[in-house]
Design a protein around this motif. Structure first.
Motif, PDB file in Angstrom:
ATOM      1  N   SER A  13      39.899  38.841  45.516  1.00  0.00           N
ATOM      2  CA  SER A  13      39.280  38.439  44.248  1.00  0.00           C
ATOM      3  C   SER A  13      38.062  39.297  43.919  1.00  0.00           C
ATOM      4  O   SER A  13      37.754  39.519  42.740  1.00  0.00           O
ATOM      5  CB  SER A  13      38.881  36.958  44.310  1.00  0.00           C
ATOM      6  N   ASP A  14      37.345  39.800  44.947  1.00  0.00           N
ATOM      7  CA  ASP A  14      36.178  40.642  44.690  1.00  0.00           C
ATOM      8  C   ASP A  14      36.591  41.965  44.051  1.00  0.00           C
ATOM      9  O   ASP A  14      35.918  42.475  43.151  1.00  0.00           O
ATOM     10  CB  ASP A  14      35.418  40.915  45.990  1.00  0.00           C
ATOM     11  N   LEU A  15      37.699  42.545  44.541  1.00  0.00           N
ATOM     12  CA  LEU A  15      38.176  43.798  43.962  1.00  0.00           C
ATOM     13  C   LEU A  15      38.633  43.585  42.526  1.00  0.00           C
ATOM     14  O   LEU A  15      38.356  44.411  41.640  1.00  0.00           O
ATOM     15  CB  LEU A  15      39.318  44.370  44.803  1.00  0.00           C
ATOM     16  N   LEU A  16      39.313  42.484  42.270  1.00  0.00           N
ATOM     17  CA  LEU A  16      39.752  42.164  40.902  1.00  0.00           C
ATOM     18  C   LEU A  16      38.546  42.010  39.985  1.00  0.00           C
ATOM     19  O   LEU A  16      38.523  42.534  38.863  1.00  0.00           O
ATOM     20  CB  LEU A  16      40.593  40.893  40.902  1.00  0.00           C
ATOM     21  N   ALA A  17      37.516  41.307  40.451  1.00  0.00           N
ATOM     22  CA  ALA A  17      36.329  41.095  39.631  1.00  0.00           C
ATOM     23  C   ALA A  17      35.617  42.418  39.347  1.00  0.00           C
ATOM     24  O   ALA A  17      35.159  42.661  38.219  1.00  0.00           O
ATOM     25  CB  ALA A  17      35.379  40.130  40.337  1.00  0.00           C
ATOM     26  N   ALA A  18      35.521  43.280  40.359  1.00  0.00           N
ATOM     27  CA  ALA A  18      34.851  44.565  40.166  1.00  0.00           C
ATOM     28  C   ALA A  18      35.628  45.443  39.198  1.00  0.00           C
ATOM     29  O   ALA A  18      35.038  46.134  38.348  1.00  0.00           O
ATOM     30  CB  ALA A  18      34.691  45.272  41.508  1.00  0.00           C
ATOM     31  N   THR A  19      36.961  45.419  39.293  1.00  0.00           N
ATOM     32  CA  THR A  19      37.798  46.219  38.393  1.00  0.00           C
ATOM     33  C   THR A  19      37.673  45.723  36.961  1.00  0.00           C
ATOM     34  O   THR A  19      37.532  46.517  36.014  1.00  0.00           O
ATOM     35  CB  THR A  19      39.263  46.165  38.852  1.00  0.00           C
TER      36      THR A  19
END
Length: 384
Positions: free
Chosen positions: A58-64
């Protein structure tokens, strides 16, 4: 007499035969272990971390999403090939792949090394610049020279934060969006790692390898949780060869005074080659009546033949080899066994006699370890 360490050649017994090596890696652990086993090593696996799957991060999705919705991107930094490729694939799985590529095409893409450059081109992009040194420091110098004040910079991470890199850009006036590809957390089952730490403390591991700073930090944290941090640090400082894939990986260990050997290139193949050269150089070599005896980690090479030696007899052999030809008393050797086993009860002169018997059997020639009546034992090496 003690001999100089000869150069290891391919014609000799495999360079890592007789040694036990700990592997803390999670990703590519099997490949790393296979490279070591091919050179004769016994490998103990104790994964220190767990990689969070990209599609579930979820952190990678949020950063993207933040990157895509926050405005144009002026610079995009690709630090690793597998990380950049994984980011694009994850974005595609979330239905954001085309949007991400459109944004990156309008940015100046910088690739840290050949693998990152290959991943950038595989995505249909063209890098603006890539340093010959493959060093993040040179990338940073390039960005600061070009000027990043008021610019938006995406930095693809790979499990390890680039704090100095990011802070330098922010201090220069950039808006930095960190893309945390391949985040790591502790292992689901800490049992293998705990057993690896136990083996290190028991003297059953000759070298331990690290391929990431989080893995090094996790080993230290696990040892601390078990109440064994200080004994572990002592073993790593004095007895166990510690090999890291690079200086960043070594950071958590070197900050605590643990010496870490690193190859010139941060690659697992280079790590194994460094290990295969450095570890045999630590072997003790003796000449006994014109016959060569080499003490490796968990075995000896005697007259060109590899002979496994159990841990307690090996502890005695190392003590005897430290002063070749001199007599060590039974009480002194009992002390060696106590330190080796970490216990006091049941370690007496009878235990010494038993261990000496096992040592003679392992060497295959009882005459190598001589009994000196009423005094103790010695190696059959003439005193200088």
């Amino acid at each position: 007499m003690l001999l100089e360490v000869p150069e290891v050649t391919e014609s000799q017994i495999s360079p890592l035969a007789g040694y036990t090596i700990g592997v803390t890696a999670a990703r590519r652990a099997d490949e790393l272990g296979a490279l070591m086993e091919r050179r004769g090593a016994t490998v103990l696996h104790g994964a220190a971390i767990r990689i969070i799957p990209l599609a579930d991060d979820s952190d990678l999705l949020a950063a993207t999403t933040n990157l895509l919705e926050g405005g144009p991107v002026d610079f995009a930094v690709a630090t690793t090939g597998i990380g950049f490729r994984g980011w694009i694939e994850a974005a595609d799985g979330w239905g954001l792949g085309q949007r991400l590529l459109d944004v990156l095409r309008k940015a100046d893409v910088l690739a840290r090394g050949p693998k990152a450059k290959g991943a950038v081109r595989a995505a249909g992009l063209v890098e603006k610049w890539s340093p010959e040194s493959e060093a993040s420091a040179e990338l940073l110098d390039y960005l600061l020279d070009v000027g990043v004040e008021g610019k938006r910079v995406a930095v693809q991470l790979h499990g390890e934060p680039l704090r100095e890199f990011v802070e330098a850009l922010r201090s220069a006036g950039a808006e930095v969006v960190e893309i945390p590809v391949y985040r790591w957390t502790g292992p689901v089952d800490p049992g293998p790692l705990e057993r690896l730490i136990d083996a290190v403390l028991a003297g059953q591991v000759d070298a331990i390898t690290f391929t990431s700073a989080p893995a090094a930090a996790s080993v230290l944290e696990t040892a601390d949780r078990l109440g064994r941090l200080e004994p572990l640090l002592e073993a790593l400082r004095e007895r166990v060869l510690v090999v890291g894939v690079g200086s960043i990986t070594a950071g958590p260990l070197t900050s605590l005074g643990v010496p870490v050997v690193c190859p010139e290139r941060a690659r697992i193949g280079a790590l194994v080659r460094e290990l295969a050269v450095t570890l045999p150089q630590r072997a003790v070599r003796l000449s006994i009546e014109g016959r060569d005896l080499e003490l490796r980690g968990q075995a000896v090479v005697f007259d060109g033949e590899l002979r496994p030696v159990p841990p307690a007899p090996m502890a005695l052999l190392r003590a005897l080899a430290a002063t070749p030809g001199r007599v060590l008393s039974r009480p002194a050797l009992a002390g060696v066994l106590r330190r080796h086993s970490g216990r006091e009860a049941g370690v007496d002169e009878h235990a010494v006699e038993t261990a000496v018997g096992r040592l003679r059997a392992a060497l295959g020639d009882p005459s190598l370890v001589q009994t000196v009546v009423k005094r103790g034992y010695r190696l059959a090496v003439p005193l200088a």
